[in-house]
Design a protein around this motif. Structure first.
Motif, short mmCIF file in Angstrom:
data_model
loop_
_atom_site.label_atom_id
_atom_site.label_comp_id
_atom_site.label_asym_id
_atom_site.label_seq_id
_atom_site.Cartn_x
_atom_site.Cartn_y
_atom_site.Cartn_z
N ALA A 1 0.66 -1.17 -0.14
CA ALA A 1 0.05 0.11 0.03
C ALA A 1 0.89 1.37 0.02
N VAL A 2 1.89 1.23 1.00
CA VAL A 2 2.58 2.35 0.98
C VAL A 2 3.50 2.64 -0.55
N THR A 3 3.94 1.58 -1.13
CA THR A 3 4.49 1.96 -2.43
C THR A 3 3.48 2.46 -3.34
N GLY A 4 2.51 1.78 -3.36
CA GLY A 4 1.24 2.27 -4.23
C GLY A 4 1.07 3.79 -4.11
N PHE A 5 0.96 4.25 -2.86
CA PHE A 5 0.95 5.56 -2.46
C PHE A 5 1.80 6.32 -3.03
N ARG A 6 3.11 5.88 -2.75
CA ARG A 6 4.38 6.65 -2.91
C ARG A 6 4.67 6.92 -4.41
N ALA A 7 3.99 5.80 -5.37
CA ALA A 7 4.14 6.00 -6.71
C ALA A 7 3.77 7.32 -7.29
N LEU A 8 3.04 7.98 -6.77
CA LEU A 8 2.27 9.33 -7.27
C LEU A 8 3.31 10.49 -7.64
N LYS A 9 4.44 10.45 -6.81
CA LYS A 9 5.55 11.31 -6.84
C LYS A 9 6.81 10.69 -7.10
N ALA A 10 6.96 9.42 -7.43
CA ALA A 10 7.84 8.65 -7.88
C ALA A 10 8.41 8.85 -9.04
N SER A 11 9.63 8.54 -9.45
CA SER A 11 10.47 8.86 -10.58
C SER A 11 10.14 7.74 -11.53
N ARG B 1 12.14 5.13 -12.79
CA ARG B 1 12.87 4.14 -12.05
C ARG B 1 12.00 3.44 -10.80
N GLU B 2 11.89 4.40 -10.01
CA GLU B 2 10.84 4.09 -8.64
C GLU B 2 9.66 3.53 -8.99
N ARG B 3 9.05 4.04 -10.00
CA ARG B 3 7.74 3.24 -10.34
C ARG B 3 8.04 1.76 -10.97
N VAL B 4 9.11 1.70 -11.42
CA VAL B 4 9.50 0.34 -12.12
C VAL B 4 9.69 -0.59 -10.95
N THR B 5 10.37 0.15 -9.96
CA THR B 5 10.71 -0.87 -8.75
C THR B 5 9.61 -1.20 -8.05
N PHE C 1 1.80 0.90 -17.47
CA PHE C 1 1.33 2.29 -17.33
C PHE C 1 2.56 3.16 -16.83
N ALA C 2 3.69 2.60 -15.92
CA ALA C 2 4.63 3.38 -15.86
C ALA C 2 5.45 3.69 -17.16
N ARG C 3 5.62 2.61 -17.76
CA ARG C 3 6.25 2.74 -18.99
C ARG C 3 5.64 3.50 -19.94
N LEU C 4 4.25 3.53 -20.22
CA LEU C 4 3.75 4.30 -21.27
C LEU C 4 3.60 5.77 -20.85
N SER C 5 3.41 6.03 -19.53
CA SER C 5 3.46 7.45 -19.01
C SER C 5 5.14 8.11 -19.21
N GLU D 1 7.20 14.67 -25.16
CA GLU D 1 6.82 15.91 -25.11
C GLU D 1 7.81 16.77 -25.12
N PRO D 2 7.89 17.96 -26.04
CA PRO D 2 8.81 18.63 -25.98
C PRO D 2 9.08 19.76 -24.82
N ASP D 3 10.22 19.84 -24.35
CA ASP D 3 10.56 21.02 -23.59
C ASP D 3 10.02 20.52 -21.83
N LYS D 4 9.71 19.28 -21.77
CA LYS D 4 9.37 18.73 -20.34
C LYS D 4 10.28 17.44 -20.22
N PRO D 5 10.92 17.62 -19.08
CA PRO D 5 11.71 16.49 -18.61
C PRO D 5 10.89 15.22 -18.03
N ALA D 6 11.32 14.19 -18.39
CA ALA D 6 10.62 13.04 -17.94
C ALA D 6 11.20 12.72 -16.46
N ARG D 7 10.17 12.16 -15.89
CA ARG D 7 10.69 11.61 -14.47
C ARG D 7 11.81 10.76 -14.39
N GLY D 8 12.62 10.85 -13.79
CA GLY D 8 13.89 10.01 -13.42
C GLY D 8 14.73 10.02 -14.53
#
Length: 189
Positions: A91-101, A103-107, A155-159, A166-173
């Motif tokens: 559960a904690v990891t699921g909630f953490r995924a909101l702001k995760a990079s 790599r964290e999402r894959v983990t 969904f992490a990969r697709l996101s 997207e131009p001019d936007k850094p990807a998380r992680g």
């Protein structure tokens, strides 16, 4: 009546994924959003299906362990507390995924998969080796345990791919795309 009760109990694990699908569907239809559809689906799946489902299992195994043991077809044991806290970790990891990079999402997807896919093997073993057809052993729990981590990863990969495109936007992680000047810089003395 017994069949209806069995079906309801067997289908209960699909409640949180169903909420995630409904929420993501309506959320993604809003045109004023700054999030991609892939990001919306990831967030709903991670927070509601993984986080909410994990929290529900935590509370269930802590406060109604006898009922949960009966649902799975086991006798009540001290392992119910261990299962509760393993689900709390999920559960904690699921909630953490909101702001995760990324790599964290894959983990998070792989880590939750190790627990839930291992649980799937245990459920299948109990079913095939011991004939355990309790609703919490062979019902929708098998779909939940296999699908949740798998879809978290998809969904992490697709996101991530959407953010990279997207131009001019850094990807998380990841590193931001760098624009390279096409005209030479000249210096005047």
């Amino acid at each position: 009546m017994v069949t209806t009760t069995y079906l309801l109990r067997a289908a209960t694990p699909l409640l949180f994924p169903l909420i995630a699908v409904i929420g993501a569907t309506f959320h993604a239809r809003r045109k004023s959003l700054k999030l991609s559809s892939a990001e919306i689906w990831f967030r709903w799946w991670a927070i509601v299906a993984l986080g909410g489902g994990g929290l529900w299992m935590t509370l269930s195994f802590l406060f109604i362990p006898d009922f949960m043991s009966e649902m799975i077809g086991f006798t009540l044991s001290p392992f119910a507390t261990e299962i509760a806290f393993a689900n709390l970790g999920i559960a904690v990891t699921g909630f953490r995924a909101l702001k995760a990079s990324y790599r964290e999402r894959v983990t998070i997807g792989i880590g939750s998969g190790m627990f839930l896919w291992g649980a799937t093997l245990g459920h299948l073993n109990q079913w095939l080796a011991n004939g355990d057809t309790a609703p919490g052993n062979v019902g929708a729990v098998l779909i939940y345990d296999v699908a949740i981590p798998l879809l978290i990863l998809v969904f992490a990969r697709l996101s991530h791919i959407t953010k990279l495109n997207e131009p001019d936007k850094p990807a998380r992680g990841g590193l931001a795309k760098t624009r390279i000047a096409t005209e030479p810089v000249t210096h005047t003395p």
